[in-house]
Design an enzyme around this catalytic site. Structure first.
Site, PDB file in Angstrom:
ATOM      1  CG  ASP A 360      83.856  94.233  54.101  1.00  0.00           C
ATOM      2  OD1 ASP A 360      84.834  93.408  55.199  1.00  0.00           O
ATOM      3  OD2 ASP A 360      83.726  93.076  52.713  1.00  0.00           O
ATOM      4  CG  ASP A 526      93.466  76.894  47.783  1.00  0.00           C
ATOM      5  OD1 ASP A 526      92.853  75.655  48.104  1.00  0.00           O
ATOM      6  OD2 ASP A 526      94.129  77.115  48.730  1.00  0.00           O
ATOM      7  CG  ASP A 540      92.040  92.465  50.353  1.00  0.00           C
ATOM      8  OD1 ASP A 540      90.916  92.298  50.094  1.00  0.00           O
ATOM      9  OD2 ASP A 540      92.683  92.740  50.879  1.00  0.00           O
ATOM     10  CD  GLU A 606      82.291 108.334  37.918  1.00  0.00           C
ATOM     11  OE1 GLU A 606      82.911 108.225  37.687  1.00  0.00           O
ATOM     12  OE2 GLU A 606      80.682 109.583  39.268  1.00  0.00           O
TER      13      GLU A 606
END
Length: 726
Positions: A360, A526, A540, A606
């Protein structure tokens, strides 16, 4: 199917009929939109009912009011249509009065290919009706495209200047639909950053109700979609209509109840910040809108839109292709990373079964905070020793693909690009710009700017083995001004055309790269963006409880496969809420799933849960891509429950998550075949009839617990040896 007879136009889809006709005075009138009816019955209805209700005025100079007639496109008539107009055109002398009447029509066995705008594709029929102005050299072509495989009509308008002088378009909507008197409610998807697409249903009163964005993008605050609910319409019963703009810029959708209690709904480009000079012999094409009708509630409307988007909007190369299961490093590291920290996440991802690592923000220029370097799309080799190749090699050695983040539309004032080209940022010289996230917006109305960004992004993609791109846009536009434009009124529309141009060029140049859309999360979620990007980062906000609501609202008019849904860190970075990883994984499974956390900090339990989540997701990913969604329990009012059913009704995936301390223990399912026998998690057998009429027994669960079940047709013997199971 489209039929025309004596200037009566009959459009028929799977389950609906849409009809119009030209009246004796030459005006195109709406006649019917609803359940499928016989062609001959419709002709009788128009001739014996509609036409006999019209004013008997042959001389148009006599005084009568056109706002009593249901028009297919509302204009500034000089004989008094006082509804909100669909178009406003100003002549050279300032006159805006017009009177558009039928001129011609044409039926083609094809869909319309719009060069600059996203549009419906595939096989279909198009009816084009040309209206001509009595007072000027202007024509409007109304296009209606119909598909045999879905209950959606695609509409738009083309404004043609066939004269010898320029005109100015001050308003350009895509469609107009007049519906008869009834009790109507409006469903809209409102929201904010980190809380997008929240369904809200309100009665429609007299006068004009307007849904809009003037932020330069479709926005977090209001989605370019509206549903009109008739009488007692609910999730599974009643009539409703949908209007979904295939557009990502400033938009407006209006609903107007007039003095006759008739409803007019229309929409298109927002007239705020819009003024378009149209030269002689030039056309202006409005964005398309997807209209949909359902006779069996909002749920069916949603499923029809999902089928339409998958079948006619999303790139066919990716629409049914299994989505990468990604881990994104943003919430794991933010800007604070180096090779070793990223290597550790990549290594752990490989062990858990994740197939793509996405790097990112923070890999380029001198980007160690959000205050610098946007626009400098070259690798920070001081931060990443060995550049991106070191990361792509690490991924390849672990059997992972590599993805990367860009924000192509943004520029930082502290950047090499801004120092050389300050004029490339939107804004007027001498006027202090508004800043958001310490960044400005590039002027995408300029081809030289867009081409520069194309070349910069292309170089990164060509020089590195990249299979996935996350395209972000983290702020609204606040200064609608370009130093290159002489008429600023066209800025907002030209800007989004620039975005589409870049998206089209990049996706064609790199057809094997998977692009994910993002705009501060769901700020530009959209159908226009889905034309280029098969999925969009839904929000987010990654909190599982909030995502139940966001994903529920998004599903009103978008398919599950379009939603990018990640398991995030705990406590959640947006809300601070603590939720079990099982709940986070279950909610994230209802879309294109992935992970947004530091995998190296997970406990052994986990990690075992992540492995199981990925294994389970691979069993149901076909349902996410192709299945029908049924909403069973609304998280805004209680527990959350959805199920996805395959088209052949042989498979289903059921998810239940509690919001209360002790949940109800029986819930009726939907969408199954009543005549089939089903096994639930391979240990219980029920008939489809029983599951839908009596319900599925569930254990009592505490707050924030979840249950996911696979449901499969029970096959005792198959002549072809096939077994339909997960």
């Amino acid at each position: 199917m489209i039929k025309t007879q004596n200037k009566i136009f009959y459009i028929c889809g799977k389950n609906y009929t849409y009809a119009m006709y030209v009246n004796d005075m030459g005006f195109l009138q709406h006649a019917y939109y609803g359940k499928k009816i016989n062609h001959n019955d419709l002709l009788l209805y128009i001739n014996e009912v509609c036409k006999k209700l019209e004013p008997l005025k042959e001389d148009l100079n006599l005084d009568f009011s056109l706002d009593s007639m249901p028009s297919e496109f509302g204009c500034f008539f000089n004989h008094g249509d006082y509804h909100e107009p669909s178009v406003i055109i100003e002549q050279l002398d300032g006159a805006t009065m017009c009177r558009y009447r039928y001129f011609s029509h044409e039926v083609k066995d094809e869909v319309i290919d719009i060069a600059e705008l996203p549009h419906a594709r595939g096989c279909g029929q198009t009816l084009s009706i040309t209206l001509k102005d009595d007072f000027s050299d202007m024509e409007i072509v109304l296009n209606y495209t119909v598909f045999d495989d879905c209950d959606v009509i695609v509409r738009n308008a083309e404004i043609k200047n066939v004269g010898h002088t320029a005109i100015v378009i001050k308003k350009a909507f895509s469609f107009c639909l007049d519906l008869p008197k009834a009790e109507y409610k409006l469903l809209r998807l409102h929201g904010r950053w980190a809380g997008e697409r929240i369904p809200e249903i309100t009665p429609i009163g007299h006068a004009v109700t307007k849904l809009q964005s003037i932020r330069g993008q479709s926005s977090h605050q209001m989605n370019p979609f509206a549903a009109i609910l008739k009488d007692d319409c609910g999730e599974d019963v009643g009539e409703c209509y949908g209007a979904q703009l295939i557009y990502s810029g400033n938009f407006a959708i209006t609903a107007e109840i007039d003095y006759n209690d008739r409803l007019r709904i229309q929409g298109g480009i927002n007239e705020c910040h819009f003024e378009w000079e149209l030269d002689p012999q030039v056309n202006f094409v409005t964005p398309q809108v997807a209209l949909c009708y359902s006779a069996t509630g909002i749920g069916q409307l949603s499923r029809e839109y999902a089928d339409f988007i998958r079948g006619h909007i999303v790139n066919s190369q990716y629409v049914y292709k299994k989505r990468p299961i990604v881990v994104n490093n943003w919430e794991a590291t933010y800007f604070d990373f180096d090779n070793e920290r990223l290597f550790s996440i990549i290594d752990e991802a490989a062990k858990l079964g994740i197939d793509t690592f996405v790097l990112d923000d923070g890999w380029f220029g001198k980007r160690n905070s959000d205050a610098t370097s946007l626009g400098d799309w070259f690798v920070n080799n001081e931060k990443l020793n060995g550049g991106l190749k070191a990361l792509t090699d690490r991924c390849k050695n672990n059997g992972l693909n590599f993805g990367i983040w860009f924000e192509p539309e943004a520029i930082s004032e502290y950047s090499d690009l801004y120092r050389v080209h300050p004029d490339w940022a939107i804004g007027k010289e001498g006027v202090e710009p508004a800043r958001w996230r310490n960044q400005l917006v590039l002027d995408f109305t300029r081809k030289d700017v867009v081409d520069y960004i194309f070349n910069a992004v292309s170089k990164i993609l060509k020089d590195n083995e990249i299979s996935y791109v996350k395209w972000d846009f983290n702020r609204n536009i606040s200064e609608f001004y370009s130093r290159r434009l002489t008429n600023q009124g066209g800025f907002a529309h030209r800007y989004i055309l620039g975005v589409y141009y870049l998206a089209e060029k990049l996706t064609k140049e790199f057809p094997d790269v998977f692009f994910e859309g993002c705009a501060g999360g769901g700020g530009r979620f959209d159908t226009g963006m889905l034309y280029y990007f098969p999925q969009i980062w839904t929000s987010d906000n990654t909190d599982a409880i909030e995502r139940m609501k966001i994903q529920w609202g998004t599903s009103m008019c978008y398919p599950l496969s379009s939603m990018s849904c990640h398991v995030s860190a705990c406590p959640n970075h947006q809300t601070g809420r603590v939720t079990p990883i099982e709940l986070r994984g279950t909610i994230a499974s209802l879309g294109a799933t992935g992970y947004e956390l530091d995998l190296t900090k997970l406990s052994d339990l986990e990690k075992l849960s992540v492995k199981q989540q990925i294994a389970n997701y691979k069993k149901i990913d076909e349902l996410i891509l192709k299945g029908d969604l049924f909403r069973l329990s609304d998280p805004f009012y209680g527990d959350f429950c959805e199920m996805i059913v395959s088209k052949d009704k042989r498979k289903a995936y059921f998810v239940y998550a509690t919001r209360n301390e002790r949940s109800k223990n029986v819930i009726r399912l939907k969408g199954l075949d009543a005549s089939k026998l089903y096994t639930v998690n391979d240990n219980m057998t029920f008939s489809g009839h029983a599951l839908m009429c009596v319900g599925l027994p569930l254990p009592v669960m505490d707050k924030n617990m979840c249950l996911s079940l696979t449901i499969c047709e029970k096959i005792s013997k198959s002549t072809d040896g096939a077994r339909y199971e997960f």
